[in-house]
Every structure is written in structure tokens, then in C-alpha cells.
Design a protein around this motif. Structure first.
Motif, PDB file in Angstrom:
ATOM      1  N   LEU A 263       0.801  -1.224   0.000  1.00 44.94           N
ATOM      2  CA  LEU A 263       0.000   0.000   0.000  1.00 44.94           C
ATOM      3  C   LEU A 263       0.830   1.268   0.000  1.00 44.94           C
ATOM      4  O   LEU A 263       0.377   2.302  -0.466  1.00 44.94           O
ATOM      5  CB  LEU A 263      -0.930   0.023   1.225  1.00 44.94           C
TER       6      LEU A 263
ATOM      7  N   TYR B 221     -10.044  -2.136   3.874  1.00 45.03           N
ATOM      8  CA  TYR B 221     -10.689  -1.671   2.648  1.00 45.03           C
ATOM      9  C   TYR B 221      -9.649  -1.374   1.566  1.00 45.03           C
ATOM     10  O   TYR B 221      -9.785  -1.791   0.426  1.00 45.03           O
ATOM     11  CB  TYR B 221     -11.531  -0.420   2.942  1.00 45.03           C
ATOM     12  N   ARG B 222      -8.603  -0.639   1.933  1.00 52.90           N
ATOM     13  CA  ARG B 222      -7.569  -0.278   0.956  1.00 52.90           C
ATOM     14  C   ARG B 222      -6.806  -1.506   0.475  1.00 52.90           C
ATOM     15  O   ARG B 222      -6.401  -1.585  -0.688  1.00 52.90           O
ATOM     16  CB  ARG B 222      -6.615   0.744   1.555  1.00 52.90           C
ATOM     17  N   TRP B 223      -6.555  -2.463   1.380  1.00 55.15           N
ATOM     18  CA  TRP B 223      -5.799  -3.662   1.024  1.00 55.15           C
ATOM     19  C   TRP B 223      -6.608  -4.543   0.083  1.00 55.15           C
ATOM     20  O   TRP B 223      -6.074  -5.083  -0.884  1.00 55.15           O
ATOM     21  CB  TRP B 223      -5.419  -4.412   2.284  1.00 55.15           C
TER      22      TRP B 223
ATOM     23  N   ARG C 150      -9.063  -3.608  -1.895  1.00 56.11           N
ATOM     24  CA  ARG C 150      -9.304  -2.904  -3.162  1.00 56.11           C
ATOM     25  C   ARG C 150      -8.015  -2.647  -3.931  1.00 56.11           C
ATOM     26  O   ARG C 150      -8.050  -2.104  -5.025  1.00 56.11           O
ATOM     27  CB  ARG C 150      -9.997  -1.559  -2.904  1.00 56.11           C
ATOM     28  N   ARG C 151      -6.890  -2.998  -3.336  1.00 59.23           N
ATOM     29  CA  ARG C 151      -5.570  -2.808  -3.937  1.00 59.23           C
ATOM     30  C   ARG C 151      -5.312  -1.332  -4.273  1.00 59.23           C
ATOM     31  O   ARG C 151      -4.790  -1.003  -5.347  1.00 59.23           O
ATOM     32  CB  ARG C 151      -5.381  -3.685  -5.161  1.00 59.23           C
ATOM     33  N   ILE C 152      -5.702  -0.453  -3.370  1.00 57.21           N
ATOM     34  CA  ILE C 152      -5.440   0.975  -3.523  1.00 57.21           C
ATOM     35  C   ILE C 152      -4.001   1.212  -3.095  1.00 57.21           C
ATOM     36  O   ILE C 152      -3.648   1.022  -1.937  1.00 57.21           O
ATOM     37  CB  ILE C 152      -6.426   1.815  -2.699  1.00 57.21           C
TER      38      ILE C 152
ATOM     39  N   GLU D  86      -1.615   4.021  -3.310  1.00 63.12           N
ATOM     40  CA  GLU D  86      -1.116   5.211  -2.619  1.00 63.12           C
ATOM     41  C   GLU D  86      -2.283   5.981  -2.027  1.00 63.12           C
ATOM     42  O   GLU D  86      -3.398   5.925  -2.535  1.00 63.12           O
ATOM     43  CB  GLU D  86      -0.341   6.109  -3.592  1.00 63.12           C
TER      44      GLU D  86
ATOM     45  N   PRO E 210      -4.858   8.992  -1.323  1.00 68.61           N
ATOM     46  CA  PRO E 210      -5.355  10.003  -2.260  1.00 68.61           C
ATOM     47  C   PRO E 210      -4.708  11.355  -2.001  1.00 68.61           C
ATOM     48  O   PRO E 210      -4.329  11.686  -0.882  1.00 68.61           O
ATOM     49  CB  PRO E 210      -6.862  10.053  -1.969  1.00 68.61           C
TER      50      PRO E 210
END
Length: 85
Positions: free
Chosen positions: A35, A63-65, A67-69, A71, A73
Motif C-alpha cells: 500500500l 478496505y484499501r488492502w 481494493r488494492r489501492i 497510494e 489520495p
């Protein structure tokens, strides 16, 4: 009745913290470098330092992990918008 309510709050916080700790350990060792590119190659000191924060904010990191987000925002505030032009 107030005692029952207080026990429910404490039990809820204990369950939340337990889920957070269970999530934080594998995330700190495996997921943080996916991430945040700045975390790649970081040592054990950094990982131990971020462990409590990851345990506290585990829903956001989950959630970020998932969704593979990659960096965080970029902020869209007036200062940044004025410096882009």
C-alpha cells in the motif's frame, strides 16, 4: 441498566481491538509495503511503531488492502489547487 450498557460498550471495544490486532499483525508484515511504496524495505522498528495505529484503524486499511489501492489520495484543498497552476 447503566451497568449493562457499560459492559456492552466495553465488550464491543474489546472485540473491535481483537479484530484489529488479528488484522494488524499480518498486514504490518505483508501488506504495508503493497500500500505504501515508502514502507518497502523498512525495518522491524517501523513495523512495531505502526502496529497500534493499524490495529486502531483496521477497517480503513482492510478496505484499501482488498481494493488494492496503492497510494493515499491526494488532497484537493485550495492551497494545493492554487499551487498546481
Amino acid at each position: 441498566m447503566l451497568e449493562t450498557f457499560a459492559k456492552a460498550i466495553v465488550n464491543t471495544l474489546a472485540v473491535y481491538a481483537s479484530f484489529g490486532l488479528v488484522f494488524a499483525v499480518p498486514f504490518v508484515w505483508l501488506g504495508v509495503q503493497r500500500l505504501d511504496s515508502e514502507a518497502q524495505g523498512s525495518g522491524i522498528g517501523f513495523r512495531l511503531l505502526i502496529l497500534p495505529g493499524v490495529a486502531a484503524f483496521w477497517p480503513m486499511f482492510l478496505y484499501r488492502w482488498t481494493r488494492r489501492i496503492a497510494e493515499p489520495p491526494v488532497e484537493k484543498n485550495p492551497y494545493r489547487l492554487s499551487s498546481e497552476s
